[in-house]
Design a protein around this motif. Sequence first.
Motif, PDB file in Angstrom:
ATOM      1  N   GLU A  82       0.841  -1.206   0.000  1.00 22.30           N
ATOM      2  CA  GLU A  82       0.000   0.000   0.000  1.00 22.30           C
ATOM      3  C   GLU A  82       0.876   1.257   0.000  1.00 22.30           C
ATOM      4  O   GLU A  82       0.542   2.272  -0.614  1.00 22.30           O
ATOM      5  CB  GLU A  82      -0.935  -0.010   1.206  1.00 22.30           C
ATOM      6  CG  GLU A  82      -2.073   0.988   1.036  1.00 22.30           C
ATOM      7  CD  GLU A  82      -3.182   0.796   2.045  1.00 22.30           C
ATOM      8  OE1 GLU A  82      -3.170  -0.220   2.767  1.00 22.30           O
ATOM      9  OE2 GLU A  82      -4.052   1.685   2.112  1.00 22.30           O
TER      10      GLU A  82
ATOM     11  N   GLU B 177       3.760   1.415  -1.429  1.00 25.81           N
ATOM     12  CA  GLU B 177       4.258   1.508  -2.816  1.00 25.81           C
ATOM     13  C   GLU B 177       3.206   2.166  -3.708  1.00 25.81           C
ATOM     14  O   GLU B 177       3.516   3.085  -4.483  1.00 25.81           O
ATOM     15  CB  GLU B 177       4.606   0.094  -3.310  1.00 25.81           C
ATOM     16  CG  GLU B 177       5.149   0.018  -4.722  1.00 25.81           C
ATOM     17  CD  GLU B 177       4.065  -0.227  -5.754  1.00 25.81           C
ATOM     18  OE1 GLU B 177       4.154   0.380  -6.839  1.00 25.81           O
ATOM     19  OE2 GLU B 177       3.130  -0.987  -5.481  1.00 25.81           O
ATOM     20  N   ARG B 178       1.976   1.713  -3.586  1.00 24.19           N
ATOM     21  CA  ARG B 178       0.906   2.298  -4.422  1.00 24.19           C
ATOM     22  C   ARG B 178       0.746   3.780  -4.119  1.00 24.19           C
ATOM     23  O   ARG B 178       0.592   4.604  -5.015  1.00 24.19           O
ATOM     24  CB  ARG B 178      -0.418   1.563  -4.162  1.00 24.19           C
ATOM     25  CG  ARG B 178      -0.581   0.287  -4.957  1.00 24.19           C
ATOM     26  CD  ARG B 178      -2.038  -0.174  -4.960  1.00 24.19           C
ATOM     27  NE  ARG B 178      -2.552  -0.403  -3.612  1.00 24.19           N
ATOM     28  CZ  ARG B 178      -2.398  -1.545  -2.945  1.00 24.19           C
ATOM     29  NH1 ARG B 178      -1.748  -2.550  -3.493  1.00 24.19           N
ATOM     30  NH2 ARG B 178      -2.891  -1.692  -1.722  1.00 24.19           N
TER      31      ARG B 178
ATOM     32  N   HIS C 154       3.755   5.786  -5.677  1.00 21.77           N
ATOM     33  CA  HIS C 154       3.750   5.757  -7.151  1.00 21.77           C
ATOM     34  C   HIS C 154       2.549   6.516  -7.720  1.00 21.77           C
ATOM     35  O   HIS C 154       2.678   7.218  -8.733  1.00 21.77           O
ATOM     36  CB  HIS C 154       3.752   4.315  -7.643  1.00 21.77           C
ATOM     37  CG  HIS C 154       5.142   3.745  -7.765  1.00 21.77           C
ATOM     38  ND1 HIS C 154       5.413   2.401  -7.677  1.00 21.77           N
ATOM     39  CD2 HIS C 154       6.344   4.345  -7.976  1.00 21.77           C
ATOM     40  CE1 HIS C 154       6.713   2.197  -7.834  1.00 21.77           C
ATOM     41  NE2 HIS C 154       7.294   3.353  -8.007  1.00 21.77           N
ATOM     42  N   GLU C 155       1.413   6.383  -7.080  1.00 17.10           N
ATOM     43  CA  GLU C 155       0.226   7.094  -7.595  1.00 17.10           C
ATOM     44  C   GLU C 155       0.386   8.603  -7.489  1.00 17.10           C
ATOM     45  O   GLU C 155      -0.224   9.358  -8.240  1.00 17.10           O
ATOM     46  CB  GLU C 155      -1.035   6.622  -6.848  1.00 17.10           C
ATOM     47  CG  GLU C 155      -1.509   5.249  -7.318  1.00 17.10           C
ATOM     48  CD  GLU C 155      -2.653   4.678  -6.491  1.00 17.10           C
ATOM     49  OE1 GLU C 155      -2.984   3.505  -6.704  1.00 17.10           O
ATOM     50  OE2 GLU C 155      -3.186   5.399  -5.616  1.00 17.10           O
TER      51      GLU C 155
END
Lengths: 417, 48
Positions: free
Chosen positions: A222, A224-225, A228-229
């Motif tokens: 989570e 990482e998301r 990156h988002e």
Amino acid sequence: MLIFERSRSGRKSAAQAPAATPGAGEIPGRYLRTKPPLLPECSELDVVRHYTRLSQNNFSIDTHFYPLGSCTMKYNPRACNALAMLPAFLGRHPAAPDDTGQGFLACLYDLQEILKSVTGMAEVSLAPLAGAQGEFTGVAMIRAYHDARGDADRREILVPDAAHGTNPASAVMCGYMVREIATDAQGNVDLAALKAAVGPRTAGLMLTNPSTLGVFEQHILEMERTVHEAGGLLYYDGANLNAILGEAKPADMGFDAIHINLHKTFSTPHGGGGPGAGPVGVNSRLAPFLPLPLVAQRKGGYRLLGETDRPLSIGRLGAQLGNAGVLLRAYVYARMLGAEGMRRVAEFSTLNANYLMVELAKAGFEIAFPQRRASHEFIVTLRRLKEETGVTALDVAKRLLDKGFHAPTVYFPLLRP
Amino acid sequence: MSEILVEARGDPQLLKTAPHATPVRRLDDTKAARLLDLAWTPRASGKL
């Protein structure tokens, strides 16, 4: 006492006296010294006894257990050192042509491949000369990536408060502002704080996993998301790689870059002030920016890649290719372990840490995160002992010396009492 | 560590003054880092 303080006028030591240098007579007279150099005058026995006595004052890995380190600990087999010291390696001039060092380059190429396999990354550069330089390299590549895209507003690097101090320092050296992210009660990065911090100014996140608190980030995917988002990149500090070696790959967690401390995970003693080596691994997004030189395999031979091969590289970090001796020790160590041995490192380091954590808890020590399974290390807090007895962590560390053990790292991470 | 915990509760002064068995006793790391003494000079020692 210093060797100078043992000096007595007229004493000499034949064994230590250098032979006359051939050709010294050709040096023009104006360059010759007129006064003798300021050197101690000692007998051979004075010198031998002085330095032997000094060596006995040291607390060393040859004489005692020395588990110092806020991060990965490992065994340093003598065989790795012996093979890295082979005359052909030692005698090779660092600027020798690639053609005359094919065996040396083959070892380094294989090491790059091994580190790619362990981390899951697309490419590896062996150039960084130390762990902190590996961190600097990782952030420099993140900056080069954003700059190449014209994304100049990303000026912030996010760093958890449990990080090693070199993380924020590396970010600042790359021209970034540092934004600190809090730790939650479970020892994880506070996900809500991370989500509140990311945005259009986020260049990236620097994360040590397992963290310096000795726990694996439970919300790693989570995190990482989230980053990156928001358009940021993720940098993985490999300080604690022992705990996941061969078992989990930072690339599979979505990370864009990692540095590996070879002196922490792959032989070469750690904690002696160097030398070290901090190779970096990257995914294909950051590969064009890797530092030089890289070792490539071309038409059956090996050669070093330079600026013409990689025009977008962030450049060179030293005059030559990394710390060759450390790289060779790591290569031998990795070949000795093999893939199966690497997994064993992770399993044993985790098992050992948890065994020790349970034993210390049974003995009456307070564990900082008793609800969490330890990765490769864990934190003992002596807050209660200090309140009860006045005895501090430093006192316990010093008493351990009397028992024949150097203390593990104390007073780190700073957020623990 | 278990022995040290018992000592801490029974005789805290033993720990406050440790180490006792090393060639060099408790060093003042902070002073050593702040007041660097890195070079020997003959004037300081009066020898040579």
